[in-house]
Design a protein around this motif. Structure first.
Motif, PDB file in Angstrom:
ATOM      1  N   THR A 101      35.090  37.026  33.443  1.00  0.00           N
ATOM      2  CA  THR A 101      35.116  38.481  33.264  1.00  0.00           C
ATOM      3  C   THR A 101      34.293  38.937  32.062  1.00  0.00           C
ATOM      4  OG1 THR A 101      37.173  38.232  31.991  1.00  0.00           O
ATOM      5  CG2 THR A 101      37.380  38.756  34.344  1.00  0.00           C
ATOM      6  N   GLY A 102      33.739  37.984  31.304  1.00  0.00           N
ATOM      7  CA  GLY A 102      32.991  38.358  30.116  1.00  0.00           C
ATOM      8  C   GLY A 102      31.888  37.369  29.807  1.00  0.00           C
ATOM      9  N   ARG A 115      31.507  42.463  28.438  1.00  0.00           N
ATOM     10  CA  ARG A 115      32.055  42.307  29.780  1.00  0.00           C
ATOM     11  C   ARG A 115      30.973  41.702  30.665  1.00  0.00           C
ATOM     12  NH1 ARG A 115      36.932  44.715  30.016  1.00  0.00           N
ATOM     13  NH2 ARG A 115      37.398  46.225  28.371  1.00  0.00           N
ATOM     14  N   LYS A 116      31.389  41.028  31.735  1.00  0.00           N
ATOM     15  CA  LYS A 116      30.439  40.301  32.568  1.00  0.00           C
ATOM     16  C   LYS A 116      29.371  41.222  33.163  1.00  0.00           C
ATOM     17  CE  LYS A 116      30.251  37.016  36.408  1.00  0.00           C
ATOM     18  NZ  LYS A 116      31.057  36.277  37.422  1.00  0.00           N
ATOM     19  N   ASP A 118      27.832  43.436  31.796  1.00  0.00           N
ATOM     20  CA  ASP A 118      26.792  43.704  30.803  1.00  0.00           C
ATOM     21  C   ASP A 118      26.038  42.440  30.379  1.00  0.00           C
ATOM     22  OD1 ASP A 118      27.541  46.431  30.675  1.00  0.00           O
ATOM     23  OD2 ASP A 118      29.199  45.916  29.333  1.00  0.00           O
ATOM     24  N   CYS A 131      29.012  32.685  30.322  1.00  0.00           N
ATOM     25  CA  CYS A 131      30.077  33.578  30.797  1.00  0.00           C
ATOM     26  C   CYS A 131      31.405  32.829  30.810  1.00  0.00           C
ATOM     27  CB  CYS A 131      29.759  34.085  32.193  1.00  0.00           C
ATOM     28  SG  CYS A 131      28.323  35.191  32.278  1.00  0.00           S
ATOM     29  N   LEU A 134      37.209  36.834  29.586  1.00  0.00           N
ATOM     30  CA  LEU A 134      37.302  37.670  28.391  1.00  0.00           C
ATOM     31  C   LEU A 134      38.773  37.918  28.069  1.00  0.00           C
ATOM     32  CD1 LEU A 134      35.536  39.218  26.348  1.00  0.00           C
ATOM     33  CD2 LEU A 134      35.675  41.198  27.872  1.00  0.00           C
ATOM     34  N   LYS A 137      38.546  42.240  23.824  1.00  0.00           N
ATOM     35  CA  LYS A 137      37.282  42.951  23.595  1.00  0.00           C
ATOM     36  C   LYS A 137      37.572  44.169  22.736  1.00  0.00           C
ATOM     37  CE  LYS A 137      32.858  43.947  24.497  1.00  0.00           C
ATOM     38  NZ  LYS A 137      32.691  45.066  23.569  1.00  0.00           N
ATOM     39  N   PRO A 142      41.789  42.922  27.607  1.00  0.00           N
ATOM     40  CA  PRO A 142      41.466  43.400  28.954  1.00  0.00           C
ATOM     41  C   PRO A 142      42.699  43.354  29.845  1.00  0.00           C
ATOM     42  CG  PRO A 142      39.795  41.890  28.171  1.00  0.00           C
ATOM     43  CD  PRO A 142      40.927  41.822  27.183  1.00  0.00           C
ATOM     44  N   HIS A 189      37.141  40.079  18.993  1.00  0.00           N
ATOM     45  CA  HIS A 189      36.741  39.634  20.329  1.00  0.00           C
ATOM     46  C   HIS A 189      37.215  38.203  20.534  1.00  0.00           C
ATOM     47  CE1 HIS A 189      34.136  43.125  20.288  1.00  0.00           C
ATOM     48  NE2 HIS A 189      33.454  42.636  19.259  1.00  0.00           N
TER      49      HIS A 189
END
Length: 235
Positions: A101-102, A115-116, A118, A131, A134, A137, A142, A189
């Motif tokens: 997810t990130g 985030r993934k 981006d 990757c 996540l 953040k 999340p 993070h």
């Protein structure tokens, strides 16, 4: 050469400066009730693939597994690493992983958790990136994960007070409790790092330059030979 007070002072200053420089190039370890926290002093980060950095590489400060590995293959393929990843400034194509997810990227002394959606499609000057799941953040967790009740020892790449660190639970706990511990430690993070028997092996150098192994027993696990990638901090 005549030795005088001035020369002695200069010599002692140089020695003190040298010792100080040696002292700061290392991994600082902090411990809380539930966490072990590793702060590497580094000048470069890379995602090393196929072969884990060896202790004989004196410029390596810390290395551990990063992205998920797909299948247990006897040969290395970048396509067996979860999602696209950047190694030594080059984007490599991995398999599509829905669990991720990130992501994280580093280059020229800067890093970014994201985030993934981006995550970059090209290296674009980033030296490394991968990757993962996540966890936190911008200081906020999340929403939702199927792993929340899973119990194991967890590890994450984190940012706290403007510094990067690797944090792992010091005992078996649920994923949800691990995330709460990270929040209590006030990380900004946090990105999951691959774990499990075999994959949880890591090593780092202490302030004396001595190599310290984390989960050395994992080298005996059958899955140990199937690992594929490592986030690596260099001095």
């Amino acid at each position: 050469m005549m030795i005088n007070d001035v020369n002695i002072k200069k010599f002692l200053f140089i020695v003190a400066l040298f010792v100080q420089q040696i002292d700061v190039i290392a991994v600082t370890v902090e411990r809380t009730v539930n966490l072990n926290v590793y702060y590497p002093e580094y000048t470069k980060i890379d995602l090393v693939c196929e072969q884990m950095p060896k202790a004989a590489q004196k410029d390596v400060e810390f290395c551990c597994e990063a992205a998920f590995t797909g299948e247990l293959l006897n040969e290395f393929k970048h396509s067996n690493i979860a999602d696209n990843h950047i190694c030594n400034g080059e984007m490599k194509k991995g398999y599509r992983c829905k669990a991720n997810t990130g992501g994280f990227v580093w280059g020229k002394g800067k890093w970014k958790f994201m985030r993934k959606a981006d995550y970059p499609t090209e290296a674009n000057g980033w030296n490394m990136g991968f990757c993962q799941l996540l966890i936190i953040k911008d200081s906020a967790r999340p929403i939702g994960t199927k792993m929340k009740n899973n119990r194991t020892i967890y590890r994450a790449l984190c940012e706290k007070d403007g510094k990067l660190c690797i944090i792992e639970s010091n005992k078996v706990m649920t994923y949800e409790f691990f995330a709460k511990c990270l929040s209590a430690y006030k990380v900004t993070h946090a990105l999951y790092l691959d774990m499990g028997r075999g994959w949880n092996y890591a090593w780092y150098r202490d302030k004396g330059g001595v190599v310290k192994e984390v989960f050395p027993e994992s080298k005996l696990a059958p899955s140990y030979k199937y690992r594929t990638n490592w986030i690596t901090f260099y001095k």
